[in-house]
Design a protein around this motif. Sequence first.
Motif, PDB file in Angstrom:
ATOM      1  N   ALA A 157     -12.276   4.724  -4.140  1.00  0.00           N
ATOM      2  CA  ALA A 157     -10.874   4.513  -4.515  1.00  0.00           C
ATOM      3  C   ALA A 157     -10.187   3.571  -3.548  1.00  0.00           C
ATOM      4  N   GLY A 158     -10.454   3.747  -2.256  1.00  0.00           N
ATOM      5  CA  GLY A 158      -9.862   2.849  -1.271  1.00  0.00           C
ATOM      6  C   GLY A 158     -10.323   1.416  -1.447  1.00  0.00           C
ATOM      7  N   SER A 159     -11.618   1.245  -1.706  1.00  0.00           N
ATOM      8  CA  SER A 159     -12.152  -0.104  -1.937  1.00  0.00           C
ATOM      9  C   SER A 159     -11.540  -0.724  -3.181  1.00  0.00           C
ATOM     10  N   LEU A 160     -11.401   0.073  -4.228  1.00  0.00           N
ATOM     11  CA  LEU A 160     -10.871  -0.426  -5.493  1.00  0.00           C
ATOM     12  C   LEU A 160      -9.434  -0.917  -5.337  1.00  0.00           C
ATOM     13  N   VAL A 161      -8.605  -0.080  -4.738  1.00  0.00           N
ATOM     14  CA  VAL A 161      -7.201  -0.465  -4.574  1.00  0.00           C
ATOM     15  C   VAL A 161      -7.072  -1.635  -3.603  1.00  0.00           C
ATOM     16  N   ALA A 162      -7.896  -1.658  -2.559  1.00  0.00           N
ATOM     17  CA  ALA A 162      -7.855  -2.767  -1.611  1.00  0.00           C
ATOM     18  C   ALA A 162      -8.199  -4.091  -2.287  1.00  0.00           C
ATOM     19  N   VAL A 163      -9.163  -4.056  -3.196  1.00  0.00           N
ATOM     20  CA  VAL A 163      -9.516  -5.268  -3.943  1.00  0.00           C
ATOM     21  C   VAL A 163      -8.351  -5.704  -4.824  1.00  0.00           C
ATOM     22  N   LEU A 165      -5.182  -5.137  -4.537  1.00  0.00           N
ATOM     23  CA  LEU A 165      -4.025  -5.631  -3.781  1.00  0.00           C
ATOM     24  C   LEU A 165      -4.414  -6.699  -2.778  1.00  0.00           C
ATOM     25  N   ASP A 166      -5.725  -7.044  -2.747  1.00  0.00           N
ATOM     26  CA  ASP A 166      -6.251  -8.071  -1.846  1.00  0.00           C
ATOM     27  C   ASP A 166      -5.888  -7.777  -0.395  1.00  0.00           C
ATOM     28  N   ILE A 167      -6.136  -6.531   0.015  1.00  0.00           N
ATOM     29  CA  ILE A 167      -5.820  -6.086   1.375  1.00  0.00           C
ATOM     30  C   ILE A 167      -7.114  -6.005   2.178  1.00  0.00           C
ATOM     31  N   HIS A 168      -7.207  -6.822   3.224  1.00  0.00           N
ATOM     32  CA  HIS A 168      -8.401  -6.838   4.063  1.00  0.00           C
ATOM     33  C   HIS A 168      -8.208  -6.065   5.360  1.00  0.00           C
ATOM     34  N   ASP A 169      -6.967  -5.786   5.722  1.00  0.00           N
ATOM     35  CA  ASP A 169      -6.681  -5.099   6.969  1.00  0.00           C
ATOM     36  C   ASP A 169      -7.167  -3.648   6.907  1.00  0.00           C
ATOM     37  N   VAL A 170      -7.960  -3.244   7.911  1.00  0.00           N
ATOM     38  CA  VAL A 170      -8.583  -1.923   7.907  1.00  0.00           C
ATOM     39  C   VAL A 170      -7.537  -0.810   7.940  1.00  0.00           C
ATOM     40  N   PHE A 171      -6.457  -1.012   8.687  1.00  0.00           N
ATOM     41  CA  PHE A 171      -5.426   0.018   8.794  1.00  0.00           C
ATOM     42  C   PHE A 171      -4.808   0.309   7.437  1.00  0.00           C
ATOM     43  N   TRP A 172      -4.433  -0.751   6.703  1.00  0.00           N
ATOM     44  CA  TRP A 172      -3.786  -0.537   5.405  1.00  0.00           C
ATOM     45  C   TRP A 172      -4.762  -0.015   4.371  1.00  0.00           C
ATOM     46  N   GLN A 173      -6.047  -0.345   4.523  1.00  0.00           N
ATOM     47  CA  GLN A 173      -7.041   0.262   3.651  1.00  0.00           C
ATOM     48  C   GLN A 173      -7.106   1.774   3.884  1.00  0.00           C
ATOM     49  N   GLY A 174      -6.989   2.177   5.150  1.00  0.00           N
ATOM     50  CA  GLY A 174      -6.954   3.593   5.458  1.00  0.00           C
ATOM     51  C   GLY A 174      -5.731   4.280   4.873  1.00  0.00           C
ATOM     52  N   VAL A 175      -4.573   3.587   4.923  1.00  0.00           N
ATOM     53  CA  VAL A 175      -3.354   4.133   4.321  1.00  0.00           C
ATOM     54  C   VAL A 175      -3.559   4.353   2.827  1.00  0.00           C
ATOM     55  N   VAL A 177      -6.374   4.991   1.210  1.00  0.00           N
ATOM     56  CA  VAL A 177      -7.213   6.166   0.999  1.00  0.00           C
ATOM     57  C   VAL A 177      -6.391   7.445   1.156  1.00  0.00           C
ATOM     58  N   ALA A 178      -5.510   7.473   2.152  1.00  0.00           N
ATOM     59  CA  ALA A 178      -4.667   8.650   2.373  1.00  0.00           C
ATOM     60  C   ALA A 178      -3.747   8.903   1.177  1.00  0.00           C
ATOM     61  N   VAL A 179      -3.138   7.837   0.640  1.00  0.00           N
ATOM     62  CA  VAL A 179      -2.254   7.983  -0.521  1.00  0.00           C
ATOM     63  C   VAL A 179      -3.041   8.486  -1.729  1.00  0.00           C
ATOM     64  N   VAL A 180      -4.232   7.928  -1.917  1.00  0.00           N
ATOM     65  CA  VAL A 180      -5.091   8.381  -3.013  1.00  0.00           C
ATOM     66  C   VAL A 180      -5.401   9.868  -2.874  1.00  0.00           C
ATOM     67  N   ILE A 416      -7.553  16.635   2.772  1.00  0.00           N
ATOM     68  CA  ILE A 416      -7.301  15.966   4.052  1.00  0.00           C
ATOM     69  C   ILE A 416      -8.615  15.546   4.708  1.00  0.00           C
ATOM     70  N   ALA A 417      -9.593  16.462   4.739  1.00  0.00           N
ATOM     71  CA  ALA A 417     -10.871  16.167   5.381  1.00  0.00           C
ATOM     72  C   ALA A 417     -11.591  15.009   4.695  1.00  0.00           C
ATOM     73  N   SER A 418     -11.620  15.012   3.359  1.00  0.00           N
ATOM     74  CA  SER A 418     -12.321  13.944   2.637  1.00  0.00           C
ATOM     75  C   SER A 418     -11.604  12.606   2.794  1.00  0.00           C
ATOM     76  N   SER A 419     -10.285  12.616   2.924  1.00  0.00           N
ATOM     77  CA  SER A 419      -9.544  11.374   3.120  1.00  0.00           C
ATOM     78  C   SER A 419      -9.897  10.748   4.469  1.00  0.00           C
ATOM     79  N   VAL A 420      -9.951  11.567   5.511  1.00  0.00           N
ATOM     80  CA  VAL A 420     -10.280  11.062   6.847  1.00  0.00           C
ATOM     81  C   VAL A 420     -11.691  10.478   6.873  1.00  0.00           C
ATOM     82  N   LEU A 421     -12.660  11.225   6.336  1.00  0.00           N
ATOM     83  CA  LEU A 421     -14.038  10.739   6.319  1.00  0.00           C
ATOM     84  C   LEU A 421     -14.211   9.571   5.364  1.00  0.00           C
TER      85      LEU A 421
END
Length: 552
Positions: A157-163, A165-175, A177-180, A416-421
């Motif tokens: 899901a994080g990879s999909l949304v990052a693609v 929104l064309d977001i390459h920054d690791v921090f925002w990709q993590g954000v 995943v957390a929202v998902v 929460i655990a699955s989002s972090v991992l």
Amino acid sequence: MIVNHLAADGAAAESSAGNPVLNIIVFVAFIVVTMYFVSRAGKTTSEASDFYTGGASFSGTQNGLAIAGDYLSAASFLGIVGAIALTGYDGFLYSIGFFVAWLGALLLVAEPLRNVGRFTMADVLSFRLRQKPVRLAAAFGTLFVSLFYLIAQMAGAGSLVAVLLDIHDVFWQGVIVAVVGVIMTFYVLVGGMKGTTYVQMIKAVLLVTGVVIMVVLAFIMAKGGLAALLDRAVDAHAASATLAKKGYEAQDILEPGLKYGKTATSKLDFISLGLALALGVSGLPHVLMRFYTVPTAREARKSVTWAIILIGSFYLMTLVLGYAAAAFVGPDRILAAPGGANAAAPLLALELAGPIFMAIIAAVAFATVLAVVAGLCITASASVAHDIYDAVMRDGKASEEDQVRVSRVTVVVIGIASSVLGILAMQQNVAFLVSLAFAIAASANLPTILFSLYWKRFNTTGAVASMYTGLLSCLLLIFLSPAVSGSETAMFSNADWAIFPLSSPGIVSIPLGFLAGVIGTYLGKPDNLDALQAEMEVRSLTGVGVEAPVDH
């Protein structure tokens, strides 16, 4: 930063990720529609049976659609297409393994599980054994299988949304995943199994339809059928400048061995992966739990028949999509995108029919993730509430309201655990991440399921030894493997403690699970529950007495 990114030059955005603003609009529309169905179904969820199994009120056809929706996860769509696009023949192993595994599930476990169990996999494993130790061990197996499966979905899901929104920054990709994770947790808390099943049915129809459209468009764009498509894929693969830097050798994408055929270790890894894929389905708790949502064993068999038709058709089409992604998107662009190989499918949709089609396909893929995660969360929460809290901690005296409350707390914790991992695993191919969950299921759960159903002498000592040995050996080997450290795409890419050479541990941990069950059975004392053994045999084969709860 995200707002500024979305407002950047339109032409650049169109070329890399379609139209990010359009993508967000379509995403929100899909979320609103699916949430409507979930909330309506959630209003009828009042008892534990409603939350866990939807009150066993679904037909075989409905449940077959839901099983397909549950099984065709982000790994199936995003991961496999990317794996085939980059490694060709070797990547297609995931499609074959995921599909072939259903034959074992149909022949060995589908009907007996429906006849013996009620809510969770542990109902079957503990039927004729001592309840507390077996339920506790089964619950741990369920939790870790669900967790690893959830990691894959979150990463996808994080990879999909990052693609999108064309977001390459690791921090925002993590954000992202957390929202998902927050959205998915809310789905489960509101809808339970009923809401989840309806979302899975809708998503299965949408996903298969979307893939059919993509396959048709790929053949039209190839202008010459499958042969022309494969030729273009071979040419694009040979011309790639990035593959060698990423560890992929320049070799014909149609030939076997591109990823797994270079050394004896890689060939052994190929066998280990195939073993986990072929045996894992029969031990997946969230798939097995779906058999309890139908009223009869006949409907359970019908469910599997419908699921096999949909799943088999889908996996055959992933072969076309994978080579189409190699031909029309190209390995260099796939590897440069956020999420790497997981970006191949949405980028292919962009090439085939433009940004609107890409947004729709991506939204369907996101709905896929939502449905799968919801099913996994319910399975994990049911195991904690029903097997640990009620059966072990409260001696079977917990009220249904207490069980549902504990289930909902568990959903939040595991979300929460699955989002972090999932944030740590975003660079891994999600199909490979799911294969780790399959390895755990085949190592920890499958031996005990088969022994419980088909071996009269099997006892509690054998069950506990099998589940803990399979689970702990598999987890240890994963932790010591290149999937976690010592490689560019590892969860901890800057560290190296990998001493186990194989990325997939199934070839070692699965036999250990079976062996521990045999040794534990012969060393342990008999349970002296012959009456329950006879009852289980009759129920598993005939379905007589299915509705009667077991108390021992």
